[in-house]
Design a protein around this motif. Sequence first.
Motif, PDB file in Angstrom:
ATOM      1  N   SER A 126      -1.971  -0.023  -8.128  1.00 44.41           N
ATOM      2  CA  SER A 126      -2.867   1.109  -7.893  1.00 44.41           C
ATOM      3  C   SER A 126      -3.307   1.138  -6.439  1.00 44.41           C
ATOM      4  CB  SER A 126      -4.096   1.025  -8.811  1.00 44.41           C
ATOM      5  OG  SER A 126      -3.678   1.096 -10.147  1.00 44.41           O
ATOM      6  N   VAL A 127      -3.641  -0.030  -5.887  1.00 46.67           N
ATOM      7  CA  VAL A 127      -4.056  -0.091  -4.490  1.00 46.67           C
ATOM      8  C   VAL A 127      -2.892   0.344  -3.588  1.00 46.67           C
ATOM      9  CG1 VAL A 127      -4.786  -1.610  -2.605  1.00 46.67           C
ATOM     10  CG2 VAL A 127      -5.791  -1.860  -4.888  1.00 46.67           C
ATOM     11  N   ALA A 128      -1.699  -0.186  -3.869  1.00 50.59           N
ATOM     12  CA  ALA A 128      -0.536   0.162  -3.052  1.00 50.59           C
ATOM     13  C   ALA A 128      -0.240   1.660  -3.137  1.00 50.59           C
ATOM     14  CB  ALA A 128       0.678  -0.647  -3.496  1.00 50.59           C
ATOM     15  N   ALA A 129      -0.311   2.214  -4.350  1.00 51.71           N
ATOM     16  CA  ALA A 129      -0.022   3.643  -4.529  1.00 51.71           C
ATOM     17  C   ALA A 129      -1.041   4.494  -3.786  1.00 51.71           C
ATOM     18  CB  ALA A 129      -0.013   3.993  -6.018  1.00 51.71           C
ATOM     19  N   PHE A 130      -2.312   4.101  -3.881  1.00 48.27           N
ATOM     20  CA  PHE A 130      -3.356   4.857  -3.200  1.00 48.27           C
ATOM     21  C   PHE A 130      -3.124   4.857  -1.689  1.00 48.27           C
ATOM     22  CE2 PHE A 130      -7.389   5.361  -1.021  1.00 48.27           C
ATOM     23  CZ  PHE A 130      -7.882   6.514  -1.621  1.00 48.27           C
ATOM     24  N   GLY A 152       3.830   8.311   8.549  1.00 44.54           N
ATOM     25  CA  GLY A 152       4.962   8.048   7.656  1.00 44.54           C
ATOM     26  C   GLY A 152       5.286   6.566   7.604  1.00 44.54           C
ATOM     27  N   THR A 153       5.269   5.917   8.766  1.00 43.21           N
ATOM     28  CA  THR A 153       5.567   4.488   8.824  1.00 43.21           C
ATOM     29  C   THR A 153       4.481   3.684   8.118  1.00 43.21           C
ATOM     30  OG1 THR A 153       6.594   4.897  10.962  1.00 43.21           O
ATOM     31  CG2 THR A 153       6.174   2.595  10.376  1.00 43.21           C
ATOM     32  N   LEU A 154       3.224   4.027   8.396  1.00 40.10           N
ATOM     33  CA  LEU A 154       2.116   3.316   7.748  1.00 40.10           C
ATOM     34  C   LEU A 154       2.210   3.459   6.229  1.00 40.10           C
ATOM     35  CD1 LEU A 154      -0.907   4.185  10.083  1.00 40.10           C
ATOM     36  CD2 LEU A 154       0.285   1.990   9.839  1.00 40.10           C
ATOM     37  N   SER A 155       2.561   4.654   5.776  1.00 39.91           N
ATOM     38  CA  SER A 155       2.657   4.932   4.346  1.00 39.91           C
ATOM     39  C   SER A 155       3.834   4.191   3.710  1.00 39.91           C
ATOM     40  CB  SER A 155       2.812   6.450   4.162  1.00 39.91           C
ATOM     41  OG  SER A 155       3.130   6.754   2.837  1.00 39.91           O
ATOM     42  N   THR A 156       4.858   3.926   4.521  1.00 43.82           N
ATOM     43  CA  THR A 156       6.069   3.291   3.988  1.00 43.82           C
ATOM     44  C   THR A 156       5.839   1.815   3.632  1.00 43.82           C
ATOM     45  OG1 THR A 156       7.409   4.798   5.312  1.00 43.82           O
ATOM     46  CG2 THR A 156       8.522   2.863   4.450  1.00 43.82           C
ATOM     47  N   ILE A 157       4.867   1.175   4.320  1.00 45.04           N
ATOM     48  CA  ILE A 157       4.623  -0.250   4.041  1.00 45.04           C
ATOM     49  C   ILE A 157       4.184  -0.478   2.585  1.00 45.04           C
ATOM     50  CG2 ILE A 157       3.291  -2.294   4.731  1.00 45.04           C
ATOM     51  CD1 ILE A 157       3.170  -0.908   7.586  1.00 45.04           C
ATOM     52  N   PRO A 158       3.101   0.185   2.120  1.00 46.43           N
ATOM     53  CA  PRO A 158       2.749   0.020   0.698  1.00 46.43           C
ATOM     54  C   PRO A 158       3.839   0.560  -0.239  1.00 46.43           C
ATOM     55  CG  PRO A 158       1.341   1.664   1.756  1.00 46.43           C
ATOM     56  CD  PRO A 158       2.083   0.964   2.840  1.00 46.43           C
ATOM     57  N   PHE A 159       4.588   1.583   0.226  1.00 48.55           N
ATOM     58  CA  PHE A 159       5.665   2.159  -0.599  1.00 48.55           C
ATOM     59  C   PHE A 159       6.739   1.105  -0.878  1.00 48.55           C
ATOM     60  CE2 PHE A 159       9.805   4.590  -0.521  1.00 48.55           C
ATOM     61  CZ  PHE A 159       9.668   5.183  -1.759  1.00 48.55           C
ATOM     62  N   LEU A 160       7.170   0.403   0.178  1.00 49.32           N
ATOM     63  CA  LEU A 160       8.212  -0.613   0.002  1.00 49.32           C
ATOM     64  C   LEU A 160       7.689  -1.789  -0.815  1.00 49.32           C
ATOM     65  CD1 LEU A 160       9.989  -0.627   3.488  1.00 49.32           C
ATOM     66  CD2 LEU A 160      10.778   0.369   1.332  1.00 49.32           C
ATOM     67  N   TYR A 161       6.436  -2.157  -0.563  1.00 46.87           N
ATOM     68  CA  TYR A 161       5.816  -3.230  -1.336  1.00 46.87           C
ATOM     69  C   TYR A 161       5.820  -2.880  -2.823  1.00 46.87           C
ATOM     70  CZ  TYR A 161       2.074  -6.047  -3.367  1.00 46.87           C
ATOM     71  OH  TYR A 161       1.345  -6.870  -4.187  1.00 46.87           O
ATOM     72  N   VAL A 165       7.757  -4.928  -5.795  1.00 55.52           N
ATOM     73  CA  VAL A 165       7.080  -5.539  -6.952  1.00 55.52           C
ATOM     74  C   VAL A 165       7.619  -4.954  -8.254  1.00 55.52           C
ATOM     75  CG1 VAL A 165       4.871  -5.924  -8.105  1.00 55.52           C
ATOM     76  CG2 VAL A 165       5.001  -6.028  -5.619  1.00 55.52           C
ATOM     77  N   LEU A 166       7.778  -3.625  -8.278  1.00 58.33           N
ATOM     78  CA  LEU A 166       8.338  -2.952  -9.448  1.00 58.33           C
ATOM     79  C   LEU A 166       9.682  -3.553  -9.836  1.00 58.33           C
ATOM     80  CD1 LEU A 166       8.098   0.928  -9.186  1.00 58.33           C
ATOM     81  CD2 LEU A 166       7.389  -0.525 -11.069  1.00 58.33           C
ATOM     82  N   TRP A 167      10.565  -3.636  -8.842  1.00 60.17           N
ATOM     83  CA  TRP A 167      11.923  -4.104  -9.068  1.00 60.17           C
ATOM     84  C   TRP A 167      11.925  -5.501  -9.669  1.00 60.17           C
ATOM     85  CZ3 TRP A 167      16.249  -1.248  -8.764  1.00 60.17           C
ATOM     86  CH2 TRP A 167      17.465  -1.920  -8.859  1.00 60.17           C
TER      87      TRP A 167
END
Lengths: 268, 268
Positions: A126-130, A152-161, A165-167
């Motif tokens: 939830s934190v990463a998605a937010f 976009g780059t800042l947003s990509t960090i939690p996106f990749l994380y 984790v999902l994977w």
Amino acid sequence: MEEITLTAGQHDLIYNLISMTLAVMGGAFIFFLASMKRINRKHRASMIVSAVIVAIAGYHYWRIFGSFESAATMLEGGGYAFATEAFNDAYRYVDWIITVPLLMVELVLVLDFKDDVRRKFIAKMSVAAFLMIALGYPGEVATSTSAVLLWGTLSTIPFLYLLYVLWSEIGTAIEGESDRVKVLMRNTRLLILATWGVYPIAYLAPVMGFEGATALVVLQVGYCLADMTAKAGYGVMIYSIARQKTVEEGGVTERVEVATGGAAAVPE
Amino acid sequence: MEEITLTAGQHDLIYNLISMTLAVMGGAFIFFLASMKRINRKHRASMIVSAVIVAIAGYHYWRIFGSFESAATMLEGGGYAFATEAFNDAYRYVDWIITVPLLMVELVLVLDFKDDVRRKFIAKMSVAAFLMIALGYPGEVATSTSAVLLWGTLSTIPFLYLLYVLWSEIGTAIEGESDRVKVLMRNTRLLILATWGVYPIAYLAPVMGFEGATALVVLQVGYCLADMTAKAGYGVMIYSIARQKTVEEGGVTERVEVATGGAAAVPE
């Protein structure tokens, strides 16, 4: 106020695709609610979350449809004048802020995580998605390329994380499931990766050389297709997993407790 | 912008028929949901899909109705000026893109195909249906006869393939069913053939010598009648098959797991 010109074809493509996404969300909502009784009670929580997600997305697409309609004015000589500032794309971000954590919850519920693992997973996700969505929005409304790239780059960090984790968590959860459930879970994982990959691509449309009307088309078409798949399509995958588990449990059963022996009085 | 003149009679016929189709879809939606409990769980999936189909079609007819209303302007001297470009016929195509594959799914579910046969069938049919509809749309909006015929012909190839596979697969699935179910399945097959045949005829209205207002009437009346039959009527046929199977299974049964023990298990 910035105004761009859309050809009739560009306008109609976005217009009809927004309407289509609205219809798909509505159809999915009915499907999830009606299918509830075809799966065992213990798997139903994920279906309820699915229904909530597509209902919220349906509401937002109804708003997006209205906003798109009112921002476009048919021109005398054909085509449309489109007031980009009158078109509120923030509906998408508000939708994602609510639904992306719910998509994680939905997954966790069908994966049967243990209680403590589940709580930690939902909190992290939830934190990463937010962060992912909140950091993406300033870039979406930015006009300079550098701002789009920075956010976009800042947003990509939690996106990749989040994807990482999902994977790995799905990989762990798969063990111990039947072969058929394993296949379904692996497909769900691929679906997440494929559809979630569309969002950053659509986001980057303005800096990939697309301008004005074309950028709008790429962005809106990309988001619509990704939302349909990542919400309704993903929900159907989650349903398939829950249904398959139910089948393996011998079909839907209702537990009935029967009072036997001397003390047979059963209160209503 | 192209404008045609509709007589009051032509306008009212289309207007009322679109409204009628909307009403039929809504009524069918209620029927399918409410009838769910009258058939055994294992046949319910097809009923759920039926409900989703008519709900989505209902949404689109509601949009078509609004679009038709706003494209028509009553004339002083009687009749209506109709702005063809303001009438968004793409709603129909969007609807078909979603619902035609679902109509196939609905059929497969009630026909009780084996798992692997079912998956292959749905995959083949969905691709064919998508091609059929996507290739038809450019012809629908085309203004030249040659374009209408070209796209119509291209669209007909997957259409015929779809009908052929449907026909033969239903033929195979019929074997082993009771006589009553056999009759119902054969009737369903005829209903598909008869109603689906209306779509290409309506599509060809502009090149069959119908022009302007007449072409619009033939197209809209044809599509409305075909949609009512191919979605709501077809859903009722599917319901009849599911209900007949339920009757042959001895009525609706629920699987119950009974918890007993020495000490009386008393429900709350």
